[in-house]
Design a protein around this motif. Sequence first.
Motif, PDB file in Angstrom:
ATOM      1  N   ALA A   1     -11.684   5.852   2.426  1.00  0.00           N
ATOM      2  CA  ALA A   1     -10.992   6.539   3.523  1.00  0.00           C
ATOM      3  C   ALA A   1      -9.482   6.334   3.480  1.00  0.00           C
ATOM      4  O   ALA A   1      -8.709   7.290   3.634  1.00  0.00           O
ATOM      5  CB  ALA A   1     -11.552   6.063   4.859  1.00  0.00           C
ATOM      6  N   ASP A   2      -9.041   5.093   3.276  1.00  0.00           N
ATOM      7  CA  ASP A   2      -7.613   4.795   3.403  1.00  0.00           C
ATOM      8  C   ASP A   2      -6.809   5.108   2.152  1.00  0.00           C
ATOM      9  O   ASP A   2      -5.593   5.309   2.237  1.00  0.00           O
ATOM     10  CB  ASP A   2      -7.418   3.315   3.756  1.00  0.00           C
ATOM     11  N   ARG A   3      -7.464   5.162   1.009  1.00  0.00           N
ATOM     12  CA  ARG A   3      -6.688   5.357  -0.219  1.00  0.00           C
ATOM     13  C   ARG A   3      -7.046   6.670  -0.924  1.00  0.00           C
ATOM     14  O   ARG A   3      -6.170   7.500  -1.174  1.00  0.00           O
ATOM     15  CB  ARG A   3      -6.906   4.152  -1.144  1.00  0.00           C
TER      16      ARG A   3
ATOM     17  N   GLN B   1       1.040   4.129  -2.842  1.00  0.00           N
ATOM     18  CA  GLN B   1       0.807   5.533  -2.529  1.00  0.00           C
ATOM     19  C   GLN B   1       1.994   6.397  -2.943  1.00  0.00           C
ATOM     20  O   GLN B   1       1.816   7.522  -3.440  1.00  0.00           O
ATOM     21  CB  GLN B   1       0.533   5.681  -1.030  1.00  0.00           C
TER      22      GLN B   1
ATOM     23  N   GLU C   1       0.827  -1.207   0.000  1.00  0.00           N
ATOM     24  CA  GLU C   1       0.000   0.000   0.000  1.00  0.00           C
ATOM     25  C   GLU C   1       0.860   1.256   0.000  1.00  0.00           C
ATOM     26  O   GLU C   1       0.566   2.236  -0.705  1.00  0.00           O
ATOM     27  CB  GLU C   1      -0.939   0.005   1.207  1.00  0.00           C
ATOM     28  N   GLU C   2       1.943   1.241   0.774  1.00  0.00           N
ATOM     29  CA  GLU C   2       2.827   2.404   0.820  1.00  0.00           C
ATOM     30  C   GLU C   2       3.561   2.595  -0.506  1.00  0.00           C
ATOM     31  O   GLU C   2       3.761   3.726  -0.955  1.00  0.00           O
ATOM     32  CB  GLU C   2       3.830   2.246   1.960  1.00  0.00           C
TER      33      GLU C   2
ATOM     34  N   HIS D   1     -14.789   0.779   2.375  1.00  0.00           N
ATOM     35  CA  HIS D   1     -14.228   1.660   3.391  1.00  0.00           C
ATOM     36  C   HIS D   1     -12.737   1.904   3.150  1.00  0.00           C
ATOM     37  O   HIS D   1     -12.240   3.036   3.281  1.00  0.00           O
ATOM     38  CB  HIS D   1     -14.431   1.051   4.784  1.00  0.00           C
ATOM     39  N   ASN D   2     -12.027   0.856   2.792  1.00  0.00           N
ATOM     40  CA  ASN D   2     -10.598   0.993   2.517  1.00  0.00           C
ATOM     41  C   ASN D   2     -10.349   1.878   1.305  1.00  0.00           C
ATOM     42  O   ASN D   2      -9.421   2.694   1.301  1.00  0.00           O
ATOM     43  CB  ASN D   2      -9.986  -0.391   2.302  1.00  0.00           C
TER      44      ASN D   2
ATOM     45  N   SER E   1      -6.678   9.669   1.656  1.00  0.00           N
ATOM     46  CA  SER E   1      -5.270   9.861   2.005  1.00  0.00           C
ATOM     47  C   SER E   1      -4.490  10.485   0.855  1.00  0.00           C
ATOM     48  O   SER E   1      -3.672  11.394   1.063  1.00  0.00           O
ATOM     49  CB  SER E   1      -4.645   8.523   2.398  1.00  0.00           C
TER      50      SER E   1
ATOM     51  N   GLU F   1     -15.843  -3.800   3.590  1.00  0.00           N
ATOM     52  CA  GLU F   1     -14.484  -3.470   4.023  1.00  0.00           C
ATOM     53  C   GLU F   1     -13.666  -2.893   2.871  1.00  0.00           C
ATOM     54  O   GLU F   1     -12.899  -1.935   3.057  1.00  0.00           O
ATOM     55  CB  GLU F   1     -13.807  -4.728   4.571  1.00  0.00           C
TER      56      GLU F   1
END
Length: 633
Positions: A422-424, A235, A231-232, A418-419, A427, A415
């Motif tokens: 919010a998370d991708r 990103q 994921e990092e 949501h990922n 961010s 899930e």
Amino acid sequence: MAAAAGDGTVKPLQSAMKLANGAIELDAGNRPREAYTEYLRSIHYISQVLLEEVETTKEAGETMPPDTSKMLKLAQQCLERAQSTAAKLGKTRLKPAMPAAAPNPQPAGRHRRVYSDEGGKLSPFLPPEIFQKLQGAESRSSKKELTPLEEASLQNQKLKAAYEARMARLDPSQAMQKTSLTLSLQRQMMENLVIAKAREETLQRKMEERRLRLQEAANRRFCSQVALTPEEREQRALYAAILEYEQDHDWPKHWKAKLKRSPGDLSLVTSLLSHLLSLPDHPIVQLLRRLQCAVYSTLYPAVSRAAAPAPGCCPLTPNPGSRRLRPSQSLHCMLSPCEPSTAPWPQDSPPTPPLHPHPTGPPSPVGDIASGLPDKDSSFEDLEQFLGTSEWQGRAQGHGGQPEPQLQQLKSAVEDIHNAIADRLLSLTLLAFEGLNTAASKDRCLACIEEPFFSPLWPLLLALYRSVHQAREAALSRSMELYRNAPPTAIGIPTKLLPKDPEAKGTYPYCAAAQELGLLVLESCPQKKLECIVRTLRVICVCAEDYCPTSEATPQAGPQPIAAAAIGADDLLPILSFVVLRSGLPQLVSECAALEEFIHEGYLIGEEGYCLTSLQSALSYVELLPRGGLAKQ
């Protein structure tokens, strides 16, 4: 809305929905010619209303009414259904001319079409590969700059066309001149290609140097760790792509300056996100499209498997009083809003006894049913205790639990969503625009991202929720069938909160609230659906104030949300239950379950959360209404 509730007038949007509902009923009854006519009549009515609104707003200098977008969306649906019906009529005319032949088994289609409505109708959910192509078509259609070699190729084509035109004008005797022209053309074309190739090599070298420089900047931003998670790494690569995009475009720099000058301006956040999401070539938008395709690919097989009826089971059949969901060719089976049941409030029926019949009076079927209802003066705390009793648990077990794999598929899809949001997506947006990294700006960013993200996914997501909550929807549908014409007092609404002269209104009590609740199915964004629920409860308060002065109502002690300010929570439950019955929408169970999952937690502790909880309590209340003894009126 207050006018609609107070004086019984009907809004143009509600009239248009009623016309569309009539066309849908004719279409469902296998009367395509009449349905086609009604679809066209609906479109004509909407056009006339919108033209009148344009003239009115032009003279008064006002903005467009808020219902205009919904009217346009309804007209679009009617037009698409009219086209489908017209195609059906054309096939019907061709059938007699076709020679009779033995029925040959048709080969199975490459793609499955899945069910999404309680009537077992086929709904054209697109297969994932086609959905992915449609999502990427917008990005591919964006204007792309030509490379130096492509520019040289176009120049050479123009030179060749001019050469051929000039050669056609020369006489056959001018052979020397023709040879000179041919050599000149070859020289010019070769020069163009050599120069273009040199330019392209230089450009590629500069682009590679810039890419390495931006990659180093991204590595410094992500603290050049030796071991990064996938994921990092993703990103970091996306952030480098954003830096490269900003090298070629000036608008991000201008927006960052605006955010720095006005850090607390939420309207600026909305405008920025709206502009950003309208650019298909931006890395954030490209990531949004990829995540949509990934979620769609997860939902599609789950809905396909859930749609196939189990051996020995038949699909859920809708009751005559509830709405049927019809497939829409363009909106992937968006639920079609129809006019709520307009059956008049029964005045010629025998007087309905109170919820607890008088012991000396003769027995009454309605009284027997009402005796099984919770007391109309019970509060939401009583309802929660009632829902926790063995009767509720027994009914839930009797309806049959959903298979564990299906529930796991739903949890996995939720899930992933949501990922993704919010998370991708959020961010990456905060990385690109550091001025948005405040609590209020984050909430506004989430609201702006959710609408384009959910729009193509909500019909398929709702279909999966409906398959999971099929037992509850079946119970609610049976209650709607049994009580669709029941008087409000049988549901527990006190007479003081009913109109004094129902016949003067020309419709049943709280009709405007049921119509407002019916608009929920037009939306495909959780936030807008929640706003529709809030408006419904506000309309209930407007109607209650019209039927009963505020001084006569029984407000609860302590501060109350605006939806329950005019009436107490004890009175709100039966009124909202009556509105649910008249809406004819059993899919509200699944809609509310999805909203509870995807609404931001900040809304769940305010007025919006109160309204959503109230609607869920009313749905559970209606599910538990007694099943036998009430004659259909």
